[in-house]
Design an enzyme around this catalytic site. Structure first.
Site, PDB file in Angstrom:
ATOM      1  N   LYS A  96       0.859  -1.195   0.000  1.00 25.63           N
ATOM      2  CA  LYS A  96       0.000   0.000   0.000  1.00 25.63           C
ATOM      3  C   LYS A  96       0.884   1.231   0.000  1.00 25.63           C
ATOM      4  O   LYS A  96       2.025   1.196   0.491  1.00 25.63           O
ATOM      5  CB  LYS A  96      -0.887   0.004   1.250  1.00 25.63           C
ATOM      6  CG  LYS A  96      -2.120   0.881   1.137  1.00 25.63           C
ATOM      7  CD  LYS A  96      -3.285   0.170   0.489  1.00 25.63           C
ATOM      8  CE  LYS A  96      -4.509   1.065   0.406  1.00 25.63           C
ATOM      9  NZ  LYS A  96      -5.725   0.301   0.099  1.00 25.63           N
ATOM     10  N   ALA A 155     -16.423   3.866  -3.609  1.00 28.86           N
ATOM     11  CA  ALA A 155     -17.014   2.621  -3.088  1.00 28.86           C
ATOM     12  C   ALA A 155     -18.463   2.848  -2.624  1.00 28.86           C
ATOM     13  O   ALA A 155     -19.386   2.166  -3.077  1.00 28.86           O
ATOM     14  CB  ALA A 155     -16.147   2.086  -1.952  1.00 28.86           C
ATOM     15  N   SER A 183      -8.649  -5.213 -10.632  1.00 24.54           N
ATOM     16  CA  SER A 183      -7.282  -4.734 -10.898  1.00 24.54           C
ATOM     17  C   SER A 183      -6.430  -5.880 -11.440  1.00 24.54           C
ATOM     18  O   SER A 183      -5.613  -5.702 -12.356  1.00 24.54           O
ATOM     19  CB  SER A 183      -6.635  -4.201  -9.608  1.00 24.54           C
ATOM     20  OG  SER A 183      -6.982  -2.864  -9.401  1.00 24.54           O
TER      21      SER A 183
HETATM   22  N1  LIG Z   1     -11.235   2.621  -4.429  1.00 21.87           N
HETATM   23  C1  LIG Z   1     -11.011   1.315  -4.317  1.00 21.87           C
HETATM   24  O1  LIG Z   1     -10.812   0.596  -5.306  1.00 21.87           O
HETATM   25  C2  LIG Z   1     -11.045   0.654  -2.983  1.00 21.87           C
HETATM   26  C3  LIG Z   1     -11.343   1.362  -1.836  1.00 21.87           C
HETATM   27  N2  LIG Z   1     -11.420   0.686  -0.643  1.00 21.87           N
HETATM   28  C4  LIG Z   1     -11.695   1.384   0.598  1.00 21.87           C
HETATM   29  O2  LIG Z   1     -12.977   2.012   0.523  1.00 21.87           O
HETATM   30  C5  LIG Z   1     -12.963   3.164   1.381  1.00 21.87           C
HETATM   31  C6  LIG Z   1     -13.394   4.364   0.578  1.00 21.87           C
HETATM   32  O3  LIG Z   1     -12.523   4.510  -0.531  1.00 21.87           O
HETATM   33  P1  LIG Z   1     -12.957   5.215  -1.886  1.00 21.87           P
HETATM   34  O4  LIG Z   1     -14.425   5.123  -2.050  1.00 21.87           O
HETATM   35  O5  LIG Z   1     -12.060   4.705  -2.928  1.00 21.87           O
HETATM   36  O6  LIG Z   1     -12.520   6.697  -1.578  1.00 21.87           O
HETATM   37  P2  LIG Z   1     -13.135   8.068  -2.138  1.00 21.87           P
HETATM   38  O7  LIG Z   1     -12.068   9.056  -1.962  1.00 21.87           O
HETATM   39  O8  LIG Z   1     -13.722   7.876  -3.471  1.00 21.87           O
HETATM   40  O9  LIG Z   1     -14.342   8.351  -1.118  1.00 21.87           O
HETATM   41  C7  LIG Z   1     -14.162   8.479   0.266  1.00 21.87           C
HETATM   42  C8  LIG Z   1     -15.490   8.945   0.842  1.00 21.87           C
HETATM   43  O10 LIG Z   1     -15.426   8.908   2.262  1.00 21.87           O
HETATM   44  C9  LIG Z   1     -15.940  10.132   2.770  1.00 21.87           C
HETATM   45  N3  LIG Z   1     -15.368  10.383   4.079  1.00 21.87           N
HETATM   46  C10 LIG Z   1     -14.086  10.707   4.377  1.00 21.87           C
HETATM   47  N4  LIG Z   1     -13.973  10.880   5.696  1.00 21.87           N
HETATM   48  C11 LIG Z   1     -15.183  10.634   6.229  1.00 21.87           C
HETATM   49  C12 LIG Z   1     -15.713  10.640   7.542  1.00 21.87           C
HETATM   50  N5  LIG Z   1     -14.934  10.930   8.581  1.00 21.87           N
HETATM   51  N6  LIG Z   1     -17.021  10.317   7.710  1.00 21.87           N
HETATM   52  C13 LIG Z   1     -17.808  10.035   6.660  1.00 21.87           C
HETATM   53  N7  LIG Z   1     -17.371  10.015   5.404  1.00 21.87           N
HETATM   54  C14 LIG Z   1     -16.074  10.310   5.200  1.00 21.87           C
HETATM   55  C15 LIG Z   1     -15.565  11.161   1.745  1.00 21.87           C
HETATM   56  O11 LIG Z   1     -16.370  12.315   1.859  1.00 21.87           O
HETATM   57  C16 LIG Z   1     -15.844  10.388   0.459  1.00 21.87           C
HETATM   58  O12 LIG Z   1     -17.234  10.460   0.161  1.00 21.87           O
HETATM   59  C17 LIG Z   1     -11.533   3.259   1.940  1.00 21.87           C
HETATM   60  O13 LIG Z   1     -11.481   2.582   3.179  1.00 21.87           O
HETATM   61  C18 LIG Z   1     -10.721   2.505   0.906  1.00 21.87           C
HETATM   62  O14 LIG Z   1      -9.499   2.019   1.432  1.00 21.87           O
HETATM   63  C19 LIG Z   1     -11.273  -0.673  -0.564  1.00 21.87           C
HETATM   64  C20 LIG Z   1     -11.004  -1.404  -1.668  1.00 21.87           C
HETATM   65  C21 LIG Z   1     -10.773  -0.795  -2.960  1.00 21.87           C
HETATM   66  O1  LIG Z   2      -6.946  -2.449  -6.859  1.00 25.78           O
HETATM   67  C1  LIG Z   2      -5.961  -2.663  -6.165  1.00 25.78           C
HETATM   68  O2  LIG Z   2      -4.919  -3.112  -6.598  1.00 25.78           O
HETATM   69  C2  LIG Z   2      -5.971  -2.389  -4.672  1.00 25.78           C
HETATM   70  C3  LIG Z   2      -7.134  -1.617  -4.169  1.00 25.78           C
HETATM   71  C4  LIG Z   2      -6.922  -1.331  -2.719  1.00 25.78           C
HETATM   72  O3  LIG Z   2      -6.078  -0.531  -2.371  1.00 25.78           O
HETATM   73  C5  LIG Z   2      -7.690  -2.045  -1.714  1.00 25.78           C
HETATM   74  O4  LIG Z   2      -8.311  -3.068  -2.023  1.00 25.78           O
HETATM   75  O5  LIG Z   2      -7.691  -1.612  -0.549  1.00 25.78           O
END
Ligand SMILES: NC(=O)C1=CN([C@@H]2O[C@H](COP(=O)(O)OP(=O)(O)OC[C@H]3O[C@@H](n4cnc5c(N)ncnc54)[C@H](O)[C@@H]3O)[C@@H](O)[C@H]2O)C=CC1
Ligand SMILES: O=C(O)CCC(=O)C(=O)O
Length: 431
Positions: free
Chosen positions: A106, A222, A349
């Site tokens: 990461k 997500a 991915s």
């Molecule tokens: N993007 C991906 O492919 C993956 C993401 N994840 C996990 O999913 C989670 C979200 O990631 P993404 O959707 O990619 O990020 P993103 O940046 O697209 O969205 C994050 C969201 O969380 C909200 N947020 C941030 N702090 C907050 C708080 N204190 N309370 C409520 N909402 C809050 C933001 O406003 C935003 O809507 C993370 O834990 C990430 O590690 C897991 C697997 C893959």
């Molecule tokens: O798509 C990937 O390779 C990893 C995504 C990721 O950071 C996660 O699953 O937390």
């Protein structure tokens, strides 16, 4: 995020429990409880006003027994080395639960992209990837998006790495735009995978998804797409929050309109026709399904006793603390752990990397079909492990499936000396 809770220590506690339950040697735990390599970089970036700001970034590589390292890059002001270590460790076991030929890594940069221009973000992305490039490569370590990074950031990083290498290396990064080697379905994959696990869990406990109520914490990549996909499955999305506030409606929120509203205003708060709610209200409100999709350590020992949901689908990494896990298990809440529930992202991915390596690209239907088959198989394996024992929750079951695979790979590679084999009678598929 609750700063008293250390995600790295939590991750170590989770694997310690699974290693003990599997009856594996202490050598396995000694190897798995820490990353093999950590790189800290100081990244000077020219800001739009001409000044130079130095950002701190990390790339942590946890374990490569199963294959090249894989895991996203986070841009967030709250990034710490221990957080990145935890996220890298979780990646190893997430890849192993799905049977992907990857180890876990990461990356993170301490920065606030919300206060930076696109040009500044581009310069930071390029400088960071150059700084960590000696340990990256399609056969070495392959980053992807995470919180506050996206396909555009991946394109800049891939471009910079390719220039440094002197040839296009699309396979060094996944989550890219389609035009430069991205995969159909990657943008929605984390959410789609999560919705498949929620669907399978609902079947397993006899919960009808028609009009099942859902609350979603975090409305980014997500969270917003899980909400849309669960709505497609018949669920009613009653509450959502993002970092600026939340919206509740007992009649259900229309996810398409909510998405448009968020694009216009930058937030889901004060969505017309909704009641304003806080993060804590969302986590504890009456609903059938709770989707944490923001950051770590949100469902704590204080919150857990008040949780009303029957299923928690962890789209986020590390949203539930070990103390909360114990309380939720005693209450009979089925927690679908992050290393299973959000593994759809890294699975597609993997498909993207395979397509880059062979130079031939699949349709979205093909990608989604392959993703569904792999998520359902992983859910079944973890659920069978969970049901086969009375003393574990779904998280420990997922770690047991994953650790059995990683430790077997370490054994055949000769990393464990004369350590005993994985217990055969558990019938864990090592495929
Ligand atoms: N993007 C991906 O492919 C993956 C993401 N994840 C996990 O999913 C989670 C979200 O990631 P993404 O959707 O990619 O990020 P993103 O940046 O697209 O969205 C994050 C969201 O969380 C909200 N947020 C941030 N702090 C907050 C708080 N204190 N309370 C409520 N909402 C809050 C933001 O406003 C935003 O809507 C993370 O834990 C990430 O590690 C897991 C697997 C893959
Ligand atoms: O798509 C990937 O390779 C990893 C995504 C990721 O950071 C996660 O699953 O937390």
């Amino acid at each position: 995020m609750n700063k008293q809770l250390n995600s790295y220590q939590i991750a170590q506690e989770q694997i310690g429990l699974a290693v003990k339950t599997l009856g594996l040697s202490s050598t396995v735990l000694d190897i798995l409880r820490q990353p093999v390599r950590e790189l800290t970089v100081a990244v000077p970036v020219e800001m739009d006003d001409g000044s130079v700001k130095v950002f701190t970034g990390y790339r942590v590589q946890h374990n490569y027994a199963l294959g090249p390292l894989k895991g996203g890059i986070r841009f967030h002001p709250g990034v710490t080395l221990d957080e990145v270590r935890a996220l890298a460790l979780w990646m190893t076991f997430k890849c192993a639960v799905l049977g992907l030929p990857y180890g876990g890594a990461k990356g993170g940069v301490i920065c606030n992209p919300k206060e930076m221009s696109d040009r500044e973000i581009q310069r930071l992305s390029r400088e960071y990837i150059r700084a960590v490039s000696p340990i990256l490569g399609a056969e070495k370590d392959v980053p992807a998006p995470d919180v506050y990074t996206n396909a555009q950031v991946m394109a800049w990083m891939m471009d910079e790495f390719s220039k440094y290498k002197g040839h296009n290396e699309f396979g060094v990064i996944t989550g890219k735009p389609l035009i430069v080697g991205g995969s159909a379905g990657r943008n929605e994959a984390t959410a789609r995978g999560c919705s498949f696990t929620v669907r399978e869990a609902a079947k397993a406990i006899g919960l009808d998804l028609k009009d099942a109520t859902v609350a979603v914490q975090g409305y980014g990549n997500a969270g917003s797409i899980v909400a849309e996909l669960l709505q497609d499955l018949g669920c009613k999305i009653v509450a959502v929050v993002d970092s600026t506030g939340g919206a509740y409606s007992s009649k259900g929120l229309n996810t398409q309109k909510l998405e448009e509203y968020k694009k216009e205003t930058g937030s889901v708060a004060h969505y017309p026709g909704s009641r304003h709610i806080t993060n804590a209200e969302l986590l504890t409100m009456p609903c059938d399904i709770l989707i944490p999709a923001a950051l770590e350590n949100q469902i704590t020992e204080e919150i857990a006793p008040k949780v009303k949901a029957k299923i928690i689908g962890e789209a986020a990494n590390g949203p539930t603390t070990p103390g909360a896990d114990r309380i939720l298990t005693n209450k009979g809440v089925l927690v679908l752990p992050d290393i299973l529930a959000n593994a759809g992202g890294v699975t597609v991915s993997y498909f993207e990397w395979v397509q880059n390596n062979m130079g031939y690209y699949w349709t979205e239907e093909e990608v989604n079909g392959k993703l569904e088959a792999m998520m359902v198989r992983a859910f079944d394996e973890v659920y069978q492990m969970y049901r086969s024992r009375k003393d574990i929750d779904m998280r420990t079951a997922a770690y047991m499936v994953a650790i059995a695979r990683v430790s077997e790979a370490m054994r055949v590679r000769g990393w464990l000396g004369e350590a005993p084999k994985v217990e055969k009678e558990r019938k864990i598929s090592l495929a």
